[in-house]
Design a protein around this motif. Sequence first.
Motif, short mmCIF file in Angstrom:
data_model
loop_
_atom_site.label_atom_id
_atom_site.label_comp_id
_atom_site.label_asym_id
_atom_site.label_seq_id
_atom_site.Cartn_x
_atom_site.Cartn_y
_atom_site.Cartn_z
N UNK A 351 0.01 14.56 -10.62
CA UNK A 351 -1.04 14.29 -11.46
C UNK A 351 -1.59 12.92 -11.36
N UNK A 352 -0.59 12.04 -12.06
CA UNK A 352 -0.69 10.54 -12.31
C UNK A 352 -1.07 10.01 -11.03
N UNK A 353 -0.46 10.08 -9.74
CA UNK A 353 -0.68 9.56 -8.61
C UNK A 353 -2.32 9.63 -8.01
N UNK A 354 -2.63 11.09 -8.13
CA UNK A 354 -3.91 11.38 -7.71
C UNK A 354 -5.09 10.69 -8.62
N UNK A 355 -4.69 10.70 -10.16
CA UNK A 355 -5.54 9.91 -10.78
C UNK A 355 -5.83 8.25 -10.38
N UNK A 356 -4.63 7.71 -9.88
CA UNK A 356 -4.45 6.33 -9.55
C UNK A 356 -5.21 6.16 -8.04
N UNK A 357 -5.19 7.27 -7.29
CA UNK A 357 -6.06 7.29 -6.03
C UNK A 357 -7.51 7.21 -6.27
N UNK A 358 -7.99 8.22 -7.28
CA UNK A 358 -9.25 8.29 -7.43
C UNK A 358 -9.81 6.94 -8.12
N UNK A 359 -9.13 6.24 -9.16
CA UNK A 359 -9.48 4.94 -9.72
C UNK A 359 -9.59 3.88 -8.83
N UNK A 360 -8.47 3.84 -7.73
CA UNK A 360 -8.37 2.53 -6.87
C UNK A 360 -9.44 2.78 -5.90
N UNK A 361 -10.01 3.92 -5.38
CA UNK A 361 -10.73 3.84 -4.11
C UNK A 361 -12.29 3.18 -4.47
N UNK A 362 -12.93 3.04 -5.79
CA UNK A 362 -14.06 2.39 -5.92
C UNK A 362 -13.74 1.04 -6.07
N UNK A 363 -12.49 0.54 -6.29
CA UNK A 363 -12.20 -0.97 -6.62
C UNK A 363 -12.50 -1.85 -5.55
N UNK A 364 -12.81 -1.22 -4.34
CA UNK A 364 -12.77 -1.87 -3.03
C UNK A 364 -14.28 -2.61 -3.03
N UNK A 365 -15.03 -2.27 -4.19
CA UNK A 365 -16.44 -2.75 -4.38
C UNK A 365 -16.12 -3.91 -5.20
N UNK A 366 -15.15 -4.21 -6.02
CA UNK A 366 -14.82 -5.51 -6.83
C UNK A 366 -14.10 -6.57 -6.22
N UNK A 367 -13.07 -5.86 -5.22
CA UNK A 367 -12.21 -6.77 -4.73
C UNK A 367 -12.28 -6.71 -3.27
N UNK A 368 -13.54 -6.97 -2.48
CA UNK A 368 -13.68 -6.73 -0.97
C UNK A 368 -12.65 -7.17 -0.20
N UNK A 369 -12.12 -8.30 -0.62
CA UNK A 369 -10.97 -9.06 0.00
C UNK A 369 -9.96 -8.04 0.22
N UNK A 370 -9.81 -7.16 -0.49
CA UNK A 370 -8.46 -6.28 -0.52
C UNK A 370 -8.75 -4.93 -0.10
N UNK A 371 -10.04 -4.88 0.76
CA UNK A 371 -10.37 -3.60 1.12
C UNK A 371 -9.27 -2.60 1.67
N UNK A 372 -8.59 -3.11 2.62
CA UNK A 372 -7.56 -2.05 3.42
C UNK A 372 -6.29 -2.02 2.68
N UNK A 373 -5.97 -3.08 1.82
CA UNK A 373 -5.04 -2.94 0.93
C UNK A 373 -5.21 -1.70 -0.11
N UNK A 374 -6.33 -1.59 -0.70
CA UNK A 374 -7.05 -0.80 -1.73
C UNK A 374 -6.97 0.66 -1.00
N UNK A 375 -7.64 0.75 0.14
CA UNK A 375 -7.85 1.86 1.02
C UNK A 375 -6.64 2.63 1.12
N UNK A 376 -5.76 1.92 1.70
CA UNK A 376 -4.35 2.28 2.14
C UNK A 376 -3.49 2.76 0.63
N UNK A 377 -3.73 2.03 -0.40
CA UNK A 377 -3.15 2.56 -1.58
C UNK A 377 -3.41 3.71 -2.18
N UNK A 378 -4.87 4.00 -1.80
CA UNK A 378 -5.54 5.16 -2.46
C UNK A 378 -5.03 6.35 -1.71
N UNK A 379 -5.03 6.13 -0.36
CA UNK A 379 -4.68 7.23 0.65
C UNK A 379 -2.89 7.48 0.33
N UNK A 380 -2.26 6.32 0.24
CA UNK A 380 -0.91 6.94 -0.17
C UNK A 380 -0.50 7.70 -1.30
#
Length: 406
Positions: A351-380
């Motif tokens: 549950x905790x991991x999926x909540x992290x995925x759901x919260x991390x995915x929109x952060x791409x708009x806040x830190x666009x320079x970390x787009x690939x890192x955040x997308x990969x983290x959400x996917x993992x």
Amino acid sequence: MMSETVQSQPKRQPVPRGIARSGPVLFSYGFRPFFLAAGIWAVAAMCLWIGAMTSGWPVGGNYGASYWHAHEMIFGYTSGALAGFLLTAVPNWTGRLPVSGKPLMVLFAVWVAGRLAMLGLDLLPPYLAMVIDAAFLPLLLAICAREIIAGRKWKDIKILTGVAVLSLANIGYHALIVSGGDFGAANRAAISAYIMLIGVMGGRVVPSFTRNWLARRGETALPATFSRFDTVVLLVGLIALVLWTLAPESIWVGLLGAIAGVLHGLRLARWRGWKAWDEKLVVVLHVGYGFVPLGFFAIPLAQIGWLTPVSALHLFTVGAMGIMTLAIMSRATRGHTGLPLAASRTTALSYGMLVVAALVRPMVDIWPELTMVLLTLAGVCWVGAFALYSIEYAPILLQRRRERAG
């Protein structure tokens, strides 16, 4: 109806509802094959998407990796999880025996065929792949309609409406991609159908499970029961979602989205989820439903440029749809196989991991320079959540029901 007993006949031991008399235990009840396969496919499909993003894996054929990813999350994984839930819940609603044995095998084979067709898009004519994949949801709709109508549960017809919209949205998704059209409306229609199903069915299970848990603890302040307020919340949400599907840039969509977000937030608060914090199997339902108002709030935020439409959409998909399906899958698996209705550490971690995925995915708009890192983290995190579910519950889903201690 219970059958009449004849005194002259010996009393027989009843066969448990939903347990096929012969054949593999996997096909004795709908939740078993679909929850197991949905968990595995959630991992496999996301791994393929991560590989396509990071290493250029040729995923999705002529559909393209991003369109394939969107389809397989919405119409692949989530439709499998929905099938497992409906094939388990509808018999409880209607009092009829669930689909099991060979009919269940056929239905499951159709879902698997759809996943294989989507993997082999370059090997099949486009319309053949569409027909194979699009066959599952109408078949699921027909089965549920037969059971609900035969059981005269007319109030559950609205569930059929949601599955019907999903069926049409899937067909439209394929047709628009093959013809070079904009599949966005079909995508939003499917997501809207799932959010309405969460609103309707979540309005049953979340307060009900919470009430049962709190009552066992001796609490007197219990979740609010369904009332006209809930009807208004669902109606406003429906109007907002229909407009979002058809005209996502309309100012009325933003206004109604904000209103729907407030109303769904108030509805969630009336269920008193904070009092069930000690039991993660209960509180995760509130967390998952909490992403429904967040998704509605994201609609106007996307209109004013604070979020991209894609990031806003993922609050509905990863957050509401992903967390709610994982929560229901784990709870139903435990409840229907005789395990204690309490989250294990592994389940709580998923549950905790999926909540992290759901919260991390929109952060791409806040830190666009970390787009690939955040997308990969959400996917993992998504992969980790469903891998934990599959590893923990696969042996349970493949075994006969055990008697619950106590």
